[in-house]
Design a protein around this motif. Sequence first.
Motif, PDB file in Angstrom:
ATOM      1  N   SER A  28       4.823   8.250   3.014  1.00 15.19           N
ATOM      2  CA  SER A  28       5.259   8.405   1.633  1.00 15.19           C
ATOM      3  C   SER A  28       5.774   7.058   1.151  1.00 15.19           C
ATOM      4  O   SER A  28       6.223   6.239   1.947  1.00 15.19           O
ATOM      5  CB  SER A  28       6.396   9.423   1.546  1.00 15.19           C
ATOM      6  N   PRO A  29       5.704   6.817  -0.160  1.00 17.96           N
ATOM      7  CA  PRO A  29       6.228   5.546  -0.674  1.00 17.96           C
ATOM      8  C   PRO A  29       7.689   5.362  -0.271  1.00 17.96           C
ATOM      9  O   PRO A  29       8.470   6.308  -0.249  1.00 17.96           O
ATOM     10  CB  PRO A  29       6.098   5.701  -2.183  1.00 17.96           C
ATOM     11  N   GLU A  30       8.024   4.122   0.084  1.00 20.21           N
ATOM     12  CA  GLU A  30       9.399   3.803   0.458  1.00 20.21           C
ATOM     13  C   GLU A  30      10.014   2.930  -0.620  1.00 20.21           C
ATOM     14  O   GLU A  30       9.384   1.971  -1.068  1.00 20.21           O
ATOM     15  CB  GLU A  30       9.435   3.074   1.799  1.00 20.21           C
ATOM     16  N   PRO A  31      11.225   3.252  -1.043  1.00 22.19           N
ATOM     17  CA  PRO A  31      11.885   2.440  -2.070  1.00 22.19           C
ATOM     18  C   PRO A  31      11.980   0.978  -1.635  1.00 22.19           C
ATOM     19  O   PRO A  31      12.304   0.680  -0.493  1.00 22.19           O
ATOM     20  CB  PRO A  31      13.280   3.058  -2.187  1.00 22.19           C
ATOM     21  N   GLY A  32      11.626   0.091  -2.562  1.00 19.45           N
ATOM     22  CA  GLY A  32      11.728  -1.338  -2.301  1.00 19.45           C
ATOM     23  C   GLY A  32      10.538  -1.947  -1.587  1.00 19.45           C
ATOM     24  O   GLY A  32      10.466  -3.159  -1.434  1.00 19.45           O
ATOM     25  N   LEU A  33       9.599  -1.111  -1.116  1.00 20.25           N
ATOM     26  CA  LEU A  33       8.429  -1.632  -0.412  1.00 20.25           C
ATOM     27  C   LEU A  33       7.176  -1.437  -1.259  1.00 20.25           C
ATOM     28  O   LEU A  33       7.052  -0.454  -1.983  1.00 20.25           O
ATOM     29  CB  LEU A  33       8.221  -0.913   0.929  1.00 20.25           C
ATOM     30  N   THR A  35       3.049  -0.734  -1.575  1.00 19.69           N
ATOM     31  CA  THR A  35       2.156   0.184  -0.859  1.00 19.69           C
ATOM     32  C   THR A  35       1.669  -0.477   0.419  1.00 19.69           C
ATOM     33  O   THR A  35       1.659   0.140   1.489  1.00 19.69           O
ATOM     34  CB  THR A  35       0.958   0.567  -1.753  1.00 19.69           C
ATOM     35  N   ARG A  36       1.284  -1.735   0.327  1.00 20.68           N
ATOM     36  CA  ARG A  36       0.797  -2.456   1.507  1.00 20.68           C
ATOM     37  C   ARG A  36       1.867  -2.506   2.589  1.00 20.68           C
ATOM     38  O   ARG A  36       1.584  -2.232   3.766  1.00 20.68           O
ATOM     39  CB  ARG A  36       0.365  -3.866   1.111  1.00 20.68           C
ATOM     40  N   GLU A  37       3.090  -2.849   2.227  1.00 20.76           N
ATOM     41  CA  GLU A  37       4.171  -2.924   3.211  1.00 20.76           C
ATOM     42  C   GLU A  37       4.430  -1.564   3.852  1.00 20.76           C
ATOM     43  O   GLU A  37       4.640  -1.463   5.066  1.00 20.76           O
ATOM     44  CB  GLU A  37       5.448  -3.458   2.550  1.00 20.76           C
ATOM     45  N   THR A  38       4.393  -0.518   3.053  1.00 22.47           N
ATOM     46  CA  THR A  38       4.603   0.836   3.572  1.00 22.47           C
ATOM     47  C   THR A  38       3.537   1.191   4.591  1.00 22.47           C
ATOM     48  O   THR A  38       3.835   1.697   5.681  1.00 22.47           O
ATOM     49  CB  THR A  38       4.599   1.865   2.424  1.00 22.47           C
ATOM     50  N   TYR A  39       2.270   0.908   4.273  1.00 22.56           N
ATOM     51  CA  TYR A  39       1.174   1.250   5.182  1.00 22.56           C
ATOM     52  C   TYR A  39       1.147   0.356   6.407  1.00 22.56           C
ATOM     53  O   TYR A  39       0.825   0.806   7.505  1.00 22.56           O
ATOM     54  CB  TYR A  39      -0.169   1.247   4.448  1.00 22.56           C
ATOM     55  N   GLU A  40       1.469  -0.917   6.239  1.00 25.94           N
ATOM     56  CA  GLU A  40       1.526  -1.800   7.403  1.00 25.94           C
ATOM     57  C   GLU A  40       2.593  -1.311   8.385  1.00 25.94           C
ATOM     58  O   GLU A  40       2.373  -1.281   9.593  1.00 25.94           O
ATOM     59  CB  GLU A  40       1.819  -3.242   6.982  1.00 25.94           C
ATOM     60  N   LYS A  41       3.729  -0.914   7.853  1.00 25.85           N
ATOM     61  CA  LYS A  41       4.823  -0.425   8.687  1.00 25.85           C
ATOM     62  C   LYS A  41       4.432   0.880   9.393  1.00 25.85           C
ATOM     63  O   LYS A  41       4.693   1.060  10.579  1.00 25.85           O
ATOM     64  CB  LYS A  41       6.058  -0.207   7.808  1.00 25.85           C
ATOM     65  N   ALA A  42       3.781   1.772   8.682  1.00 22.74           N
ATOM     66  CA  ALA A  42       3.464   3.098   9.232  1.00 22.74           C
ATOM     67  C   ALA A  42       2.262   3.101  10.166  1.00 22.74           C
ATOM     68  O   ALA A  42       2.154   3.982  11.019  1.00 22.74           O
ATOM     69  CB  ALA A  42       3.213   4.079   8.092  1.00 22.74           C
TER      70      ALA A  42
END
Length: 163
Positions: A28-33, A35-42
């Motif tokens: 799910s979208p993370e505040p402050g990140l 889309t790319r950062e969220t998916y890279e992290k996950a």
Amino acid sequence: PVHRGLVVVRKVLCDEPDPPPAMFSLPSPEPGLTTRETYEKATTCGKGCHDTLINPPGFAFEGFDAVGKVRTTDNGAPVDTTGEMLLDGQPIAFDGPGELVEALADSEEARACYAGRWLEFAYGRPLASDDVPVRDAMIARDASIEALLTALATSPQFLSRKP
């Protein structure tokens, strides 16, 4: 980005990555990140599937939002459409969908997939091992669409299709 990347991998490169692990769900979208950062992290699992195969072509299309509208920022940060992936066994870098498409157009893997899709459509069945010589004749680097379709239409499998 994962769905867009999978379309490129499955439909343009004819590759089928391993299925995701059980109980995996898209983030799910993370505040402050972005889309790319969220998916890279996950999707960083150390096995390389997302890092080198699925995410890079998906990230090339980050300049478009979920409904295809052009965007230059994501969550207040500039959109990053860069990526690097393996094509024909070589690492290629790109920035945006245009450069990705150019790399795919020059790729023997993508041309083989494209020709194979034409054969499957024309023959009305999945590609078989005896179709490989026809497919290989169709993917000459300088072949036009006309030459590709001529090779297909004059192939023994097309001319003597069995019921």
